[in-house]
Scaffold this motif. Structure first.
Motif, mmCIF file in Angstrom:
data_model
loop_
_atom_site.group_PDB
_atom_site.id
_atom_site.type_symbol
_atom_site.label_atom_id
_atom_site.label_comp_id
_atom_site.label_asym_id
_atom_site.label_seq_id
_atom_site.Cartn_x
_atom_site.Cartn_y
_atom_site.Cartn_z
ATOM 1 N N VAL A 167 -14.027 -9.562 -3.650
ATOM 2 C CA VAL A 167 -14.472 -8.396 -4.717
ATOM 3 C C VAL A 167 -14.957 -7.688 -2.542
ATOM 4 O O VAL A 167 -14.305 -6.621 -2.305
ATOM 5 N N GLU A 168 -16.029 -8.672 -2.605
ATOM 6 C CA GLU A 168 -16.905 -8.409 -1.122
ATOM 7 C C GLU A 168 -16.532 -8.458 -0.184
ATOM 8 O O GLU A 168 -15.920 -7.468 0.467
ATOM 9 N N TRP A 169 -15.985 -9.888 -0.441
ATOM 10 C CA TRP A 169 -15.042 -10.095 0.547
ATOM 11 C C TRP A 169 -13.652 -9.204 0.863
ATOM 12 O O TRP A 169 -13.733 -8.484 2.560
ATOM 13 N N ALA A 170 -13.230 -8.511 0.920
ATOM 14 C CA ALA A 170 -11.971 -7.903 0.958
ATOM 15 C C ALA A 170 -12.100 -6.674 0.768
ATOM 16 O O ALA A 170 -11.967 -5.659 1.741
ATOM 17 N N LEU A 171 -13.361 -5.902 0.129
ATOM 18 C CA LEU A 171 -14.092 -4.651 0.837
ATOM 19 C C LEU A 171 -14.511 -4.280 1.989
ATOM 20 O O LEU A 171 -14.120 -3.868 3.043
ATOM 21 N N LYS A 172 -15.073 -5.629 2.395
ATOM 22 C CA LYS A 172 -15.386 -5.454 4.361
ATOM 23 C C LYS A 172 -14.401 -5.767 4.879
ATOM 24 O O LYS A 172 -14.439 -5.540 5.846
ATOM 25 N N LYS A 173 -13.332 -6.341 4.637
ATOM 26 C CA LYS A 173 -12.168 -6.425 5.024
ATOM 27 C C LYS A 173 -11.564 -5.013 5.394
ATOM 28 O O LYS A 173 -10.819 -4.342 6.366
ATOM 29 N N ALA A 174 -11.623 -4.034 4.310
ATOM 30 C CA ALA A 174 -10.932 -3.421 4.297
ATOM 31 C C ALA A 174 -12.256 -1.579 5.132
ATOM 32 O O ALA A 174 -11.485 -0.704 4.263
ATOM 33 N N ALA A 175 -13.323 -2.733 5.132
ATOM 34 C CA ALA A 175 -13.860 -1.758 5.997
ATOM 35 C C ALA A 175 -14.950 -0.668 5.229
ATOM 36 O O ALA A 175 -14.735 1.111 5.205
ATOM 37 N N LEU A 176 -14.749 -0.909 3.678
ATOM 38 C CA LEU A 176 -15.025 0.359 2.648
ATOM 39 C C LEU A 176 -16.843 -0.726 1.721
ATOM 40 O O LEU A 176 -16.929 0.083 1.366
ATOM 41 N N TRP A 177 -16.886 -1.433 2.428
ATOM 42 C CA TRP A 177 -18.129 -1.962 1.918
ATOM 43 C C TRP A 177 -19.499 -1.383 1.905
ATOM 44 O O TRP A 177 -19.897 -1.213 0.662
ATOM 45 N N GLU A 178 -19.777 -1.121 3.022
ATOM 46 C CA GLU A 178 -20.528 -0.465 2.887
ATOM 47 C C GLU A 178 -21.038 1.284 2.230
ATOM 48 O O GLU A 178 -22.000 1.634 1.701
ATOM 49 N N ARG A 230 -8.194 3.233 1.164
ATOM 50 C CA ARG A 230 -9.027 2.166 1.800
ATOM 51 C C ARG A 230 -9.515 0.560 0.543
ATOM 52 O O ARG A 230 -9.063 -0.578 1.030
ATOM 53 N N LEU A 231 -9.613 1.424 -0.110
ATOM 54 C CA LEU A 231 -9.087 0.441 -2.063
ATOM 55 C C LEU A 231 -8.327 0.003 -2.211
ATOM 56 O O LEU A 231 -8.023 -1.402 -2.356
ATOM 57 N N CYS A 232 -7.468 0.727 -1.682
ATOM 58 C CA CYS A 232 -5.785 0.440 -2.266
ATOM 59 C C CYS A 232 -5.780 -1.431 -1.342
ATOM 60 O O CYS A 232 -5.063 -1.825 -2.010
ATOM 61 N N ILE A 233 -5.932 -0.962 -0.253
ATOM 62 C CA ILE A 233 -5.551 -1.938 0.946
ATOM 63 C C ILE A 233 -6.939 -3.229 0.749
ATOM 64 O O ILE A 233 -6.158 -4.330 0.590
ATOM 65 N N ALA A 234 -7.675 -3.183 -0.165
ATOM 66 C CA ALA A 234 -8.963 -3.655 0.019
ATOM 67 C C ALA A 234 -8.303 -4.788 -1.669
ATOM 68 O O ALA A 234 -8.655 -5.853 -1.415
ATOM 69 N N VAL A 258 0.584 -0.944 -0.231
ATOM 70 C CA VAL A 258 0.430 0.481 -0.092
ATOM 71 C C VAL A 258 0.819 1.331 0.292
ATOM 72 O O VAL A 258 1.941 1.430 1.314
ATOM 73 N N PHE A 259 0.354 2.206 -0.695
ATOM 74 C CA PHE A 259 1.745 3.184 -0.892
ATOM 75 C C PHE A 259 1.151 4.421 -0.533
ATOM 76 O O PHE A 259 -0.484 4.417 0.125
ATOM 77 N N GLN A 260 2.360 6.277 -0.370
ATOM 78 C CA GLN A 260 2.200 6.681 -0.228
ATOM 79 C C GLN A 260 0.897 7.541 -0.490
ATOM 80 O O GLN A 260 -0.223 8.708 0.435
ATOM 81 N N HIS A 261 0.927 8.570 -1.752
ATOM 82 C CA HIS A 261 -0.100 8.494 -2.406
ATOM 83 C C HIS A 261 -1.486 7.136 -2.564
ATOM 84 O O HIS A 261 -0.859 6.480 -3.809
#
Lengths: 269, 308
Positions: free
Chosen positions: A142-153, A173-177, A106-109
């Motif tokens: 994709v859904e699982w990863a977005l949930k992990k990254a707390a972005l799904w909702e 958070r998308l980059c984290i997902a 995961v990057f700075q920008h």
């Protein structure tokens, strides 16, 4: 200048312990052209912890991080000497593509692909590495990863919109997902919150705390406060040298080196 | 307001005349072309654009001009040129930036930039003496021999001077130009996107595929400008297209383009009452084609969300 000593410090001891470290470096030296950026760093990073690499700007921490997944090789001027092992195996004996699948970043920008949809951004690593096959599996992951990254909702109703529609914090958070979706064993984070507002920063830090149950996180930060908040262990890097390494609590309460103490108390940095 | 702010503010009054000058030139030229076309419009109306006749006569009542063949030829050859330039220029740009060894990178860039700036007559002569015979022998004749049942290849290539020759030559001519724009856009793509795609385990080929999609707007812009150059190209095209009033879907048929028509007919146009006006009307159509292409470009870019 004092340099961290090996005795009784498991983070420094060379391979005489059977324990498998997530990442370990042996006499790592990195050069940019004539510039000697990282000097003789030997370091062990245990599994499933948050390990912070802390130091002032320009001390080489981002460069060292990029060596861990061989991303440094994109830069023709960079040269690496010494060895880096991921779970006991030298990354120079592995295909770099495989290294990057195991060691995500995961990057700075925040750098999702702006014209690509949110869904496609998360699925990108999966598709490139053919980790899952059917469309259904991809959508599930994709859904699982977005949930992990707390972005799904926040994005579940606009998965097909371009990533540029998201705020900076959401993009990060998308980059984290995107990384989490590949189920890597290690995630490298290069100052992931330095371009974010305090609320987004807090969300990312909470996320790091959540993720460390399953993966090893190596986070680079120039902020001692952040290192104290998120990490279990911390290494202090100064002018390319490893000054001190140990548990975060120990180092913040009782730094062994004078340089570390100066950095932590804000007299240097 | 501080002195400095006032200075910045007054700068626009300094710039305004230049802006008005550029726009004024455009408006004035359009006006001149329009007013000069009025006699032919009065003489035959819209038929100047809808018919394919070129009848010069000393008796003005018998004069009749229709430039449809030239409009058709201009659009046909330019579209061919773009179809050829697209793969060439994108591949070249990617190769130079991603794959070329450091030592040949700069020489390659300089070479193409020189090619982009060469006078077009250089291409024209090379096209007429080298390219056309080669194309005729190795492309047109075999295609006609074996595939002439397809309308595209149904015209017997007698001389080789044809839409196809003109399209290929134009494609070659505009490639360095389009490629320079695409190359610079590709080069200036932020490094963080390269890092992102490689950090996800992409091979170089996969990374290129993803990154090239990020510069779609520049590709569209480069090709639009290339189309503009192709449709405006005069000398080189008139040397290889055959200069015949002809409308045919067949690639190997000779034709005409607006600019080559104007260049070829201009010399004797003053003898006749309406011919000069007809040529101006032909030129006017280029304004509208240019406008249409630009609008198309804006619509394409808007689809990618780059123009709001």
């Amino acid at each position: 200048m004092m340099i961290a000593k090996e005795e009784n410090n498991i983070f420094l001891k060379q391979s005489n312990l059977k324990q498998n470290y997530a990442i370990s470096t042996e006499k790592l030296n990195i050069y940019y052209g004539d510039h000697h950026v990282i000097k003789d760093v030997s370091l062990n990073i245990p599994e499933k912890v948050v390990f912070a690499i802390m130091g002032p700007s320009g001390c080489g921490k981002s460069t060292m991080l990029r060596a861990f997944n061989r991303l440094l090789e994109l830069n023709e001027k960079a040269k690496v000497k010494g060895d880096i092992k991921v779970f006991g195996k030298s990354i120079y004996k592995m295909n770099p593509i495989k290294v990057r699948r195991i060691v995500g970043m995961v990057f700075q920008h925040p750098n999702p692909f702006p014209h690509m949809s949110i869904r496609d951004n998360v699925a990108l690593g999966l598709k490139l590495n053919k980790l899952v096959k059917s469309k259904k599996e991809i959508n599930e992951r994709v859904e699982w990863a977005l949930k992990k990254a707390a972005l799904w909702e926040e994005v579940k109703n606009k998965l097909d919109e371009p990533a540029s529609a998201l705020s900076g914090g959401q993009q990060q958070r998308l980059c984290i997902a995107r990384v989490v979706a590949m189920k890597p064993k290690v995630i490298l984070m290069d100052e992931p919150t330095s371009n974010l507002d305090p609320i987004s920063t807090k969300k990312i830090e909470e996320l790091i705390d959540e993720l460390k149950r399953e993966v090893t996180i190596v986070i680079v930060t120039h902020s001692p406060a952040q290192a104290a908040r998120v990490s279990d262990y911390v290494a202090f890097l100064y002018l390319g040298k490893l000054i001190e390494v140990g548990s975060t609590v120990d180092m913040f309460e009782n730094p062994k080196e004078k340089l570390t103490e100066e950095y932590l108390t804000g007299r240097m940095g | 307001m501080s002195k400095e702010e006032r200075y910045i503010d007054t700068f626009k009054y300094f710039l305004l005349p230049f802006c008005l000058f550029v726009f004024g030139l455009f408006a004035l030229m359009l006006a001149v072309y329009f007013s000069a076309s009025i006699p032919i419009f009065q003489h035959e109306g819209i038929k100047i654009y809808t018919t394919n006749i070129w009848r010069a006569s000393e008796n003005p009542n018998k004069e009749f001009y229709g430039v449809l063949a030239a409009i058709y030829g201009s659009v046909y050859t330019s579209v061919l040129a773009i179809l050829i330039a697209l793969p060439l220029s994108v591949s070249f740009a990617v190769f130079v930036i991603d794959y070329a060894p450091q030592k040949v990178k700069e020489p390659l860039i300089v070479a193409t930039d020189v090619m982009a700036g060469l006078p077009t007559i250089i291409y024209g002569i090379w096209g007429a003496f080298v390219l056309v015979p080669l194309l005729k022998k190795y492309v047109m004749d075999p295609l006609y021999a074996y595939l002439s049942f397809i309308p595209l290849f149904s015209f017997k290539p007698v001389t080789g001077y044809s839409y196809f020759s003109a399209g290929v030559l134009l494609g070659i001519m505009v490639t360095p130009f389009a490629s320079a724009i695409i190359r610079e856009a590709y080069r200036s793509l932020p490094f963080m996107y390269r890092e992102a795609i490689y950090s996800l385990g992409a091979t170089r080929y996969e990374a290129t595929k993803i990154l090239i999609k990020e510069i779609k707007p520049a590709i569209v812009a480069g090709l639009l400008l290339a189309f503009g150059r192709a449709i405006g190209e005069t000398v080189a095209v008139s040397l290889v297209i055959g200069n015949t009033f002809n409308i045919s879907p067949s690639l190997f048929a000779p034709g005409y383009t607006i600019s080559s028509l104007i260049a070829n007919q201009f010399g004797n146009a003053f003898i006749y009452k309406y011919m000069v006006s007809a040529l101006f009307a032909a030129g006017l159509s280029l304004f509208f084609i240019g406008l249409a292409v630009n609008i198309l470009g804006i619509l394409i870019l808007r689809r990618y969300g780059h123009v709001r």
